[in-house]
Design a protein around this motif. Structure first.
Motif, PDB file in Angstrom:
ATOM      1  N   TYR A 154       0.835  -1.201   0.000  1.00 32.42           N
ATOM      2  CA  TYR A 154       0.000   0.000   0.000  1.00 32.42           C
ATOM      3  C   TYR A 154       0.870   1.252   0.000  1.00 32.42           C
ATOM      4  CZ  TYR A 154      -3.800  -3.173   1.112  1.00 32.42           C
ATOM      5  OH  TYR A 154      -4.720  -4.192   1.062  1.00 32.42           O
ATOM      6  N   SER A 155       0.335   2.299  -0.601  1.00 38.35           N
ATOM      7  CA  SER A 155       1.091   3.566  -0.616  1.00 38.35           C
ATOM      8  C   SER A 155       0.977   4.253   0.747  1.00 38.35           C
ATOM      9  CB  SER A 155       0.552   4.479  -1.707  1.00 38.35           C
ATOM     10  OG  SER A 155      -0.703   4.985  -1.311  1.00 38.35           O
ATOM     11  N   THR A 156       1.877   5.205   0.990  1.00 42.33           N
ATOM     12  CA  THR A 156       1.869   5.920   2.272  1.00 42.33           C
ATOM     13  C   THR A 156       0.532   6.614   2.489  1.00 42.33           C
ATOM     14  OG1 THR A 156       4.222   6.269   1.993  1.00 42.33           O
ATOM     15  CG2 THR A 156       3.156   7.643   3.617  1.00 42.33           C
TER      16      THR A 156
ATOM     17  N   VAL B 187      -4.965   4.772   8.936  1.00 39.02           N
ATOM     18  CA  VAL B 187      -4.645   5.240  10.290  1.00 39.02           C
ATOM     19  C   VAL B 187      -5.665   6.290  10.725  1.00 39.02           C
ATOM     20  CG1 VAL B 187      -2.966   6.578  11.627  1.00 39.02           C
ATOM     21  CG2 VAL B 187      -2.182   4.684  10.222  1.00 39.02           C
ATOM     22  N   MET B 188      -6.012   7.184   9.795  1.00 40.26           N
ATOM     23  CA  MET B 188      -6.990   8.215  10.122  1.00 40.26           C
ATOM     24  C   MET B 188      -8.347   7.589  10.453  1.00 40.26           C
ATOM     25  SD  MET B 188      -8.570  11.337   7.850  1.00 40.26           S
ATOM     26  CE  MET B 188      -9.955  10.477   7.177  1.00 40.26           C
TER      27      MET B 188
ATOM     28  N   LEU C  89     -12.280   6.279  14.606  1.00 42.40           N
ATOM     29  CA  LEU C  89     -13.111   5.256  15.250  1.00 42.40           C
ATOM     30  C   LEU C  89     -12.881   5.264  16.767  1.00 42.40           C
ATOM     31  CD1 LEU C  89     -14.863   2.898  13.964  1.00 42.40           C
ATOM     32  CD2 LEU C  89     -12.924   1.426  14.502  1.00 42.40           C
ATOM     33  N   TYR C  90     -11.640   5.497  17.156  1.00 37.83           N
ATOM     34  CA  TYR C  90     -11.270   5.383  18.572  1.00 37.83           C
ATOM     35  C   TYR C  90     -11.171   6.723  19.297  1.00 37.83           C
ATOM     36  CZ  TYR C  90     -10.060   0.391  18.528  1.00 37.83           C
ATOM     37  OH  TYR C  90     -10.101  -0.973  18.485  1.00 37.83           O
ATOM     38  N   ILE C  91     -11.306   7.835  18.574  1.00 35.93           N
ATOM     39  CA  ILE C  91     -10.970   9.120  19.194  1.00 35.93           C
ATOM     40  C   ILE C  91     -11.890   9.475  20.374  1.00 35.93           C
ATOM     41  CG2 ILE C  91     -12.258  10.824  17.782  1.00 35.93           C
ATOM     42  CD1 ILE C  91      -8.605  11.228  18.475  1.00 35.93           C
ATOM     43  N   VAL C  92     -13.194   9.158  20.249  1.00 39.98           N
ATOM     44  CA  VAL C  92     -14.113   9.486  21.352  1.00 39.98           C
ATOM     45  C   VAL C  92     -13.796   8.645  22.591  1.00 39.98           C
ATOM     46  CG1 VAL C  92     -16.530   9.516  22.085  1.00 39.98           C
ATOM     47  CG2 VAL C  92     -15.902  10.387  19.838  1.00 39.98           C
ATOM     48  N   PRO C  93     -13.670   7.302  22.462  1.00 37.84           N
ATOM     49  CA  PRO C  93     -13.270   6.524  23.646  1.00 37.84           C
ATOM     50  C   PRO C  93     -11.925   6.978  24.216  1.00 37.84           C
ATOM     51  CG  PRO C  93     -13.848   5.041  21.859  1.00 37.84           C
ATOM     52  CD  PRO C  93     -13.945   6.410  21.319  1.00 37.84           C
ATOM     53  N   LEU C  94     -10.989   7.307  23.328  1.00 35.66           N
ATOM     54  CA  LEU C  94      -9.652   7.749  23.770  1.00 35.66           C
ATOM     55  C   LEU C  94      -9.769   9.026  24.608  1.00 35.66           C
ATOM     56  CD1 LEU C  94      -6.558   7.415  21.632  1.00 35.66           C
ATOM     57  CD2 LEU C  94      -6.816   9.516  22.840  1.00 35.66           C
ATOM     58  N   PHE C  95     -10.597   9.926  24.136  1.00 31.61           N
ATOM     59  CA  PHE C  95     -10.814  11.183  24.861  1.00 31.61           C
ATOM     60  C   PHE C  95     -11.423  10.898  26.239  1.00 31.61           C
ATOM     61  CE2 PHE C  95     -13.403  14.914  25.880  1.00 31.61           C
ATOM     62  CZ  PHE C  95     -12.444  15.906  25.787  1.00 31.61           C
ATOM     63  N   TYR C  96     -12.387   9.975  26.253  1.00 30.44           N
ATOM     64  CA  TYR C  96     -13.010   9.589  27.531  1.00 30.44           C
ATOM     65  C   TYR C  96     -11.963   8.999  28.477  1.00 30.44           C
ATOM     66  CZ  TYR C  96     -18.003  10.368  27.054  1.00 30.44           C
ATOM     67  OH  TYR C  96     -19.243  10.961  26.996  1.00 30.44           O
TER      68      TYR C  96
ATOM     69  N   LEU D  19      -0.869   3.591  15.527  1.00 33.23           N
ATOM     70  CA  LEU D  19      -2.127   2.844  15.523  1.00 33.23           C
ATOM     71  C   LEU D  19      -2.284   2.005  16.793  1.00 33.23           C
ATOM     72  CD1 LEU D  19      -4.393   1.967  13.223  1.00 33.23           C
ATOM     73  CD2 LEU D  19      -3.187  -0.177  13.494  1.00 33.23           C
ATOM     74  N   LEU D  20      -1.174   1.396  17.192  1.00 28.72           N
ATOM     75  CA  LEU D  20      -1.145   0.550  18.387  1.00 28.72           C
ATOM     76  C   LEU D  20      -1.537   1.367  19.616  1.00 28.72           C
ATOM     77  CD1 LEU D  20      -0.174  -2.398  18.526  1.00 28.72           C
ATOM     78  CD2 LEU D  20       1.984  -1.558  19.369  1.00 28.72           C
ATOM     79  N   LEU D  21      -0.978   2.547  19.692  1.00 24.98           N
ATOM     80  CA  LEU D  21      -1.223   3.426  20.825  1.00 24.98           C
ATOM     81  C   LEU D  21      -2.680   3.880  20.855  1.00 24.98           C
ATOM     82  CD1 LEU D  21       0.998   4.504  22.801  1.00 24.98           C
ATOM     83  CD2 LEU D  21       0.578   6.695  21.750  1.00 24.98           C
ATOM     84  N   VAL D  22      -3.162   4.320  19.695  1.00 24.67           N
ATOM     85  CA  VAL D  22      -4.539   4.826  19.616  1.00 24.67           C
ATOM     86  C   VAL D  22      -5.519   3.700  19.933  1.00 24.67           C
ATOM     87  CG1 VAL D  22      -6.279   5.677  17.990  1.00 24.67           C
ATOM     88  CG2 VAL D  22      -4.023   6.704  18.021  1.00 24.67           C
ATOM     89  N   SER D  23      -5.289   2.522  19.352  1.00 23.15           N
ATOM     90  CA  SER D  23      -6.229   1.420  19.575  1.00 23.15           C
ATOM     91  C   SER D  23      -6.142   0.931  21.022  1.00 23.15           C
ATOM     92  CB  SER D  23      -5.974   0.286  18.599  1.00 23.15           C
ATOM     93  OG  SER D  23      -4.717  -0.266  18.833  1.00 23.15           O
TER      94      SER D  23
END
Lengths: 142, 378
Positions: free
Chosen positions: A4-6, A13-14, A19-26, A84-88
């Motif tokens: 895959y291209s960058t 990744v975006m 997908l995870y940003i709301v739970p991450l914020f919580y 990705l690992l960190l965010v997930s």
């Protein structure tokens, strides 16, 4: 194996980040007991605002860098995978935080923790192997 | 009779030279021990100078990539870039002071008001009744200790050394806190100039290898320090969230402890588990059993060692657990707590030096082997 291209990888990744940003914020605001009552806002409202802001910033960057990143290809996307690992990781913890915050029974936290950890681990492993060319477990994980 | 083959002139020569070096080193060590007080004073002075400089260098390894990144993005001149970085660091520290310090202190205060008396009571009453070898044996040991002056002497010695250590340590900490931002500021402003000046100290014939080694050290050790710092932050935050989710009362203190203990790679989370398990066991918290905490910390250690460490650090930076144990034991015994904290960066630095030496030796051998056949043919 498909390479895959960058730009494609960063798009994935975006998507995962959004997908995870709301739970991450919580997760982060819950851990450090950060409240927004002083501004007359609830945690949910602020999290939606953060989600929209992050979506806008990411989209803008991806749109601006399309011509450069679309032509760039790497053997493995380790840096992107670390992110990705960190965010997930924090995102999955955030899902449990949301469960508690929305009145879920605390006695099921451990069950959820184990279940979601396994699901998240499999999800990240598959994504890593299929898209980022990074394996989590195995001799070639380094 | 003919002498054995290994007793030839060349071997005897090497043996005599080695013996001479050993004797000279022994004499030198003996002379050093004669002036113990003098060397201690020199050591203390060197420590006062080296610690802030070493800390400034370590922080610069984390901060300088941000300076360079900003410069590449057009934030110039250097003074402006460094100001922006200092403002960001100031915001970070202010954020810590506003959100995290009150949480930490309130939990600490609560611990000493509520749970500390419970722990003391446990050791005074329950520990005796639940002693593995029985209360009689416990009483025997307690009486033996009480009748001897071991405890009194230990307490007296402890307070004696404390009154000696605290002023100098406090002075050292204040000095470091006061000097460190200024040192770091000048180092960041003149990063290239300082490095160039240091490089000029290297003799001319080693200049090429010296600058190569320095840049290699900067890149590798920098990446290691940044990776380790990042891991500490990540694991500490994960531990804090999980501890809070399972209902541990002092989740923040114990989470911070896990993060800080993670400065020791591979074993940090396991070491940090001890006080948490002891707390859960003694206070008999109904929501968190010691077994659950053990399981969580083992999983955390697994995540750190098997997922984060390989992905973030990579093969070039990962140190073998045996090397970590060895360096902790060695540097811990040499420099105390500071030695334990800096054991893994020192080990990483030594590994870079060793790898560099090996590479140079191999290159030299390859160069010689390429020259020799040419000489033979001519």
């Amino acid at each position: 194996m498909k390479v895959y291209s960058t730009w494609q990888i960063r798009f994935i990744v975006m998507a995962v980040s959004l997908l995870y940003i709301v739970p991450l914020f919580y997760a982060i605001t819950y851990t450090y007991s950060i409240r927004f009552d002083g501004f007359g806002l609830s945690r949910g409202t602020v999290s939606i605002g953060v989600l929209l802001a992050v979506a806008m910033i990411f989209s803008l960057i991806l749109w601006r860098k399309f011509s450069v990143w679309h032509r760039a290809i790497k053997i493995e996307y380790r840096k992107e995978f670390s992110y990705l690992l960190l965010v997930s990781g924090f995102g999955f913890l955030g899902l449990i935080v949301m469960f508690v915050e929305f009145g879920g029974d605390a006695q099921y936290v451990i069950h959820l923790l184990i279940g979601l950890f396994i699901v998240n681990y499999i999800f990240v492993t598959v994504l890593g192997r299929k898209l980022f060319n990074v394996t989590l477990i195995g001799k070639d994980n380094q | 009779m003919k002498p054995p083959k290994f007793l030839n002139d060349q071997n005897l020569n090497i043996a005599l030279k080695s013996l001479g070096v050993v004797i000279m080193a022994t004499i030198l060590l003996f002379i050093i021990t004669l002036f113990d007080g003098f060397w201690q004073a020199i050591g203390r002075a060197a420590q006062t100078v080296i610690v802030p400089f070493a800390l400034a260098w370590l922080i610069s390894l984390i901060v300088f990539p941000i300076v360079r990144h900003l410069e590449r993005r057009g934030v110039r001149p250097r003074a402006l870039t460094v100001t922006v970085v200092y403002l960001l660091m100031g915001l970070f520290v202010a954020g810590l002071a506003i959100n995290i310090v009150p949480l930490f202190t309130s939990q600490l205060r609560q611990f000493f008001a509520v749970d500390y008396p419970t722990i003391v009571r446990y050791f005074e009453n329950d520990f005796r009744n639940e002693f593995v070898l029985g209360p009689q044996i416990y009483d025997f040991f307690a009486n033996a200790i009480a009748s001897s002056n071991v405890i009194n002497n230990a307490i007296e010695n402890f307070f004696d050394s404390l009154t000696r250590i605290i002023p100098s340590t406090f002075y050292g900490i204040v000095m470091v806190i006061a000097i460190l931002p200024i040192l770091l500021l000048f180092y960041l402003l003149d990063y290239e100039k300082v490095n160039k000046a240091l490089a000029s100290l290297v003799p001319e014939r080693y200049k090429g290898s010296g600058s190569e080694l320095a840049s290699h050290l900067n890149v590798t050790v920098g990446a290691y320090i940044r990776g380790q710092f990042f891991l500490m932050l990540a694991i500490g935050t994960v531990a804090t969230i999980v501890y809070r989710l399972i209902g541990l009362e002092y989740y923040f203190i114990f989470g911070v402890l896990v993060g800080l203990a993670n400065i020791i790679p591979y074993f940090g989370a396991l070491i940090a588990m001890i006080p948490v398990v002891a707390y859960a066991f003694i206070t008999q918290d109904t929501t968190t059993t010691p077994l659950l905490i053990v399981a969580i910390n083992i999983v955390l250690q697994f995540i750190e060692g098997s997922i984060f460490q390989p992905v973030i650090m990579g093969k070039q930076l990962a140190l073998h657990p045996l090397i970590i144990i060895l360096s902790i034991l060695l540097f811990g015994s040499l420099f105390g707590v500071l030695g334990i904290i800096f054991a893994s960066p020192i080990a990483a630095t030594l590994r870079v030096l060793y790898t560099f030496y090996q590479t140079k030796k191999r290159e030299q051998a390859e160069a010689i082997s390429m020259i020799e056949p040419q000489e033979n043919t001519s």
